[in-house]
Design an enzyme around this catalytic site. Structure first.
Site, short mmCIF file in Angstrom:
data_model
loop_
_atom_site.label_atom_id
_atom_site.label_comp_id
_atom_site.label_asym_id
_atom_site.label_seq_id
_atom_site.Cartn_x
_atom_site.Cartn_y
_atom_site.Cartn_z
N GLU A 93 0.82 -1.20 0.00
CA GLU A 93 0.00 0.00 0.00
C GLU A 93 0.85 1.26 0.00
O GLU A 93 1.99 1.26 0.45
CB GLU A 93 -0.94 -0.01 1.21
CG GLU A 93 -0.20 -0.10 2.51
CD GLU A 93 -1.10 -0.45 3.67
OE1 GLU A 93 -1.98 -1.30 3.51
OE2 GLU A 93 -0.90 0.15 4.73
N CYS A 106 3.58 8.48 0.79
CA CYS A 106 4.17 7.57 1.77
C CYS A 106 4.38 6.24 1.04
O CYS A 106 3.42 5.61 0.59
CB CYS A 106 3.21 7.44 2.95
SG CYS A 106 3.75 6.29 4.18
N CYS A 113 7.35 -6.98 6.68
CA CYS A 113 8.58 -6.43 7.29
C CYS A 113 9.15 -7.48 8.24
O CYS A 113 8.42 -8.05 9.05
CB CYS A 113 8.27 -5.14 8.05
SG CYS A 113 9.75 -4.42 8.80
N CYS A 117 7.71 -5.28 14.71
CA CYS A 117 7.31 -4.45 15.86
C CYS A 117 5.89 -4.83 16.30
O CYS A 117 5.01 -5.03 15.46
CB CYS A 117 7.37 -2.96 15.50
SG CYS A 117 9.00 -2.46 14.97
N CYS A 120 2.75 -2.74 15.09
CA CYS A 120 2.68 -2.40 13.67
C CYS A 120 2.01 -3.49 12.84
O CYS A 120 2.38 -4.67 12.92
CB CYS A 120 4.11 -2.16 13.17
SG CYS A 120 4.22 -1.98 11.38
N CYS A 336 0.32 2.17 9.08
CA CYS A 336 1.24 1.32 8.34
C CYS A 336 0.76 -0.13 8.19
O CYS A 336 0.57 -0.83 9.17
CB CYS A 336 2.53 1.37 9.14
SG CYS A 336 3.87 0.42 8.58
N1 SAH Z 1 10.23 0.61 9.12
C1 SAH Z 1 10.37 2.01 9.21
C2 SAH Z 1 9.42 2.76 8.30
C3 SAH Z 1 8.03 2.26 8.19
S1 SAH Z 1 7.03 2.43 9.63
C4 SAH Z 1 10.24 2.47 10.65
O1 SAH Z 1 9.87 1.67 11.51
O2 SAH Z 1 10.54 3.63 10.91
C5 SAH Z 1 6.75 4.20 9.65
C6 SAH Z 1 6.43 4.75 11.01
O3 SAH Z 1 5.12 4.31 11.42
C7 SAH Z 1 7.41 4.31 12.10
O4 SAH Z 1 7.76 5.40 12.91
C8 SAH Z 1 6.58 3.32 12.87
O5 SAH Z 1 7.05 3.16 14.18
C9 SAH Z 1 5.20 3.92 12.78
N2 SAH Z 1 4.10 2.99 13.10
C10 SAH Z 1 3.97 1.70 12.74
N3 SAH Z 1 2.82 1.20 13.23
C11 SAH Z 1 2.21 2.21 13.89
C12 SAH Z 1 1.00 2.33 14.61
N4 SAH Z 1 0.17 1.28 14.76
N5 SAH Z 1 0.72 3.52 15.16
C13 SAH Z 1 1.55 4.58 15.04
N6 SAH Z 1 2.70 4.53 14.37
C14 SAH Z 1 3.04 3.36 13.81
FE1 SF4 Z 2 8.79 -2.84 10.18
FE2 SF4 Z 2 6.55 -1.77 11.09
FE3 SF4 Z 2 8.65 -2.02 12.71
FE4 SF4 Z 2 8.71 -0.20 10.70
S1 SF4 Z 2 7.33 -0.21 12.47
S2 SF4 Z 2 10.31 -1.67 11.30
S3 SF4 Z 2 7.51 -1.33 9.17
S4 SF4 Z 2 7.51 -3.72 11.76
#
Ligand code: SAH
Ligand code: SF4
Length: 344
Positions: A93, A106, A113, A117, A120, A336
């Site tokens: 997406e 974006c 990934c 996390c 996420c 995300c």
């Molecule tokens: N992998 C990279 C970029 C993609 S995620 C990273 O982790 O930075 C982009 C941003 O969205 C990151 O700061 C991540 O921590 C945040 N993010 C992911 N899931 C989220 C959620 N459920 N609520 C708020 N921010 C989130």
């Molecule tokens: Fe991967 Fe999501 Fe963690 Fe970014 S926030 S590193 S996209 S798992």
């Protein structure tokens, strides 16, 4: 043999290909401008090319790597999210955000990934594969073509979609070089923001490149043990390694770094944590972006507005510039990976 996506090629790759075909040099420039100025998405659009060259292009390259299969808009129509199917059936997406005179895309860099996390949606999906250069480039072209109809242009690109761009390092930077090229879209380096979960080795490598691209590091907590719990890859290197790498970046480039901090209720949003964060990053030229976490159905909830502002105040009182990114587009599942995981 599977045809390559034409957007995988740099301007030099394209010139090499034409030389291989014994075509004159100026054809390279003509094709490049067709792709990145006229925004053609099929070989048929190249009406000024000789038929023989068109058929060579058609035999060797695909002109479409992304098929839009779903599109949703936020209620205020300022945010559009598109779900794309790739040639092998995977989905990714991308999001277009309109804000004042900015049109920010974006972009995703991976299918899923590997970092995983806990908060996420992309991380929850697991990891399938890296995107190719062309698949990254084409996400921007898709919105550039849409905006052209309104006489607008993409102005900014953030690597904050699905995936960890520093784990698809070479393809991500090759895509930036294509989008940056002054004979094409000509997007200045300062218009790009790389968002990383914070991989020390890659941050140093990026610093050594001395690029004008912005860096955002997703920190989320100042405590090492807590960080390892919510960001499993943090077990491989301590939070201090991340901060040392950011300091190195700062020294090498003199650029301000952004720390992203997702505020999770009862987890990382109290005063003591804010003070520990200050101790961790003090002295660094930085900006902090607070993001009340977007719930993904795993029991994690966003901090209350009161706690968000109290957290912000502690940082600001110390002198850190600090902004709160509101959950724009939450109702369109713009968090995300949320649309792609719904589709799965
Ligand atoms: N992998 C990279 C970029 C993609 S995620 C990273 O982790 O930075 C982009 C941003 O969205 C990151 O700061 C991540 O921590 C945040 N993010 C992911 N899931 C989220 C959620 N459920 N609520 C708020 N921010 C989130
Ligand atoms: Fe991967 Fe999501 Fe963690 Fe970014 S926030 S590193 S996209 S798992």
């Amino acid at each position: 043999m599977k045809k390559q996506l034409i957007f995988d090629l740099s301007i030099v790759d394209l010139a090499d290909q034409l030389a291989n075909w014994s075509e004159p040099k100026f054809r390279g420039k003509q094709i490049w401008q067709g792709l990145y100025k006229q925004l053609y998405s099929s070989v048929d659009s190249f009406s000024t090319l000789p038929k023989s060259l068109k058929s060579k292009l058609d035999d060797s390259f695909r002109f479409k790597g992304l098929k839009p299969i779903d599109e949703i808009h936020s209620k205020d129509r300022q945010t559009t999210k598109v779900l794309f199917e790739l040639h092998d059936g995977y989905t990714i997406e991308s999001v277009l955000m309109h804000y004042r005179d900015r049109e920010t895309v974006c972009v995703s860099t991976q299918v899923g990934c590997p970092v995983g996390c806990t908060f996420c949606a992309t991380g929850k999906m697991g990891f399938f594969r890296n995107l190719t250069v062309g698949e990254i480039v084409e996400q921007v072209l898709f919105f550039e073509r849409q905006l052209l109809l309104e006489e607008k242009k993409v102005t900014n690109i953030v690597f904050m979609g699905m995936g960890e761009p520093f784990l698809n390092f070479d393809n991500t930077f090759k895509a930036i070089d294509i989008l940056h090229d002054d004979q094409g879209l000509n997007l200045g380096e300062r218009r790009f923001t790389m968002s990383t979960v914070g991989l020390p080795e890659q941050i140093r490598k990026f610093a050594d490149m001395h690029r004008q691209i912005n860096l955002a590091v997703s920190l989320h907590t100042p405590y090492n043990h807590k960080r390892s719990k919510i960001i499993p890859i943090n077990q491989q290197h301590s939070i201090n390694d991340v901060i040392s790498a950011v300091k190195y970046y700062s020294r090498q480039t003199n650029r301000r770094v952004t720390f992203e901090y997702a505020l999770i209720a009862g987890e990382n949003d109290d005063r003591q944590t804010a003070e520990a964060l200050i101790q961790l990053i003090k002295g660094l030229l930085c900006h902090i972006n607070l993001i009340p976490v977007n719930p993904i159905g795993t029991g994690i909830t966003a901090s209350s507005e009161k706690n968000v502002h109290a957290f912000q105040k502690v940082l600001e009182d110390y002198g850190f510039p600090c902004s709160v990114r509101l959950g724009r587009g939450i109702e369109i599942q713009a968090g995300c990976g949320q649309l792609a995981s719904r589709n799965k």
